[in-house]
Design an enzyme around this catalytic site. Sequence first.
Site: not given
Ligand code: NAX
Length: 327
Positions: A16, A131, A161, A189
Amino acid sequence: MSPKAPIRVAITGAAGNIGYSLLWRIASGNCFGADQPIILQLLEIPQGMDRLQGVVMELVDSAFPLVHDIVATDDAKVAFDGVNQAFLVGSRPRGPGMDRSDLVAANGPIFVGQGQALNAVAADDVRIIVVGNPCNTNALIAQRNAPDIPAERFTAMTRLDHNRAIGQLALKGGATPADVEGVIVWGNHSNTMYPDVSKATVKGASVVDTFDADWLASEFHNTVATRGGAIIKARGASSAASAANAALDHMRDWWTGTNGKPVSMAVPSKGWYDIPEGLMYSVPTICHADGTLEVITDWELDDAAKAKVKASADELLKEKAAVADLV
Ligand code: NAX
């Protein structure tokens, strides 16, 4: 001195957007040090495996001296086998029409399976950052499904944050981020988080005494709380490099220690500040060089701050209730 033995570092959602930034920083030694070899253990869902193979090809092409091996898999037990440091990034993004409780329900089962897999095969010293959103509740679910791993090894990320708050204070104060100290983000968050500047300083001067109170109460607070949405609007994609950077800051601080200074980390509450026990809640946390985390339990909160801390705890209680069968 003989070379260090490699540590095993798992990253889920490795194909991702966040993974794409995170992997290169970890592999180049930005997280665990320039002398710490690593074995990367990358997890994706089956539909992500082609993309992950491309990422692995690029990692190989980067010829990182610290990377001793790369495992790419869609099996959590393979990804977490013997793992010392786990970045749980992958989860389902919020889709059209989904509210927060839908997101909690959609992602909960992922973290049941990953908690169980960590419990079964991770190293005894494993440390975990969640995350993937909703990260506090996902961390709670994983932790509850890993009964053999000490609860305090599970954390969730509020460092983005925290860094956003520092960035805004530095901009407003005509300073650099290094000049800003003592900021803490409390809670979930989400936009109920509370960016607390009551003990913050910029170039040694109290923020509360030297910044405009209206700006702190309105624009500053809103900018930090809604920054994720503003970035999506401006960039057409959610924060990725800054999120990866924050995950790195969180795990690097846990690895090296923070020299007695508190940072914002969501950790399992022991009931401090009337935060219900067990909730994954962001509090002022000192990382010690031996890997222990110490929560500051006597931070002064005025009535307004207490109300904000409670509001975020109430939101987390609701999220917990939505996944009651998983925790
Ligand atoms: P992306 O959609 O670009 O990438 C996520 C990846 O996770 C994809 O490649 C998907 O195939 C994979 N995936 C989905 N389910 C899975 C599983 N069960 N096992 C392994 N891989 C799996 O998202 P990205 O921009 O990389 O963000 C990832 C996560 O971070 C999201 O949930 C997003 O909401 C969260 N965030 C959290 C933040 C925080 O401050 N805690 C901030 C940034 C981000 O929004």
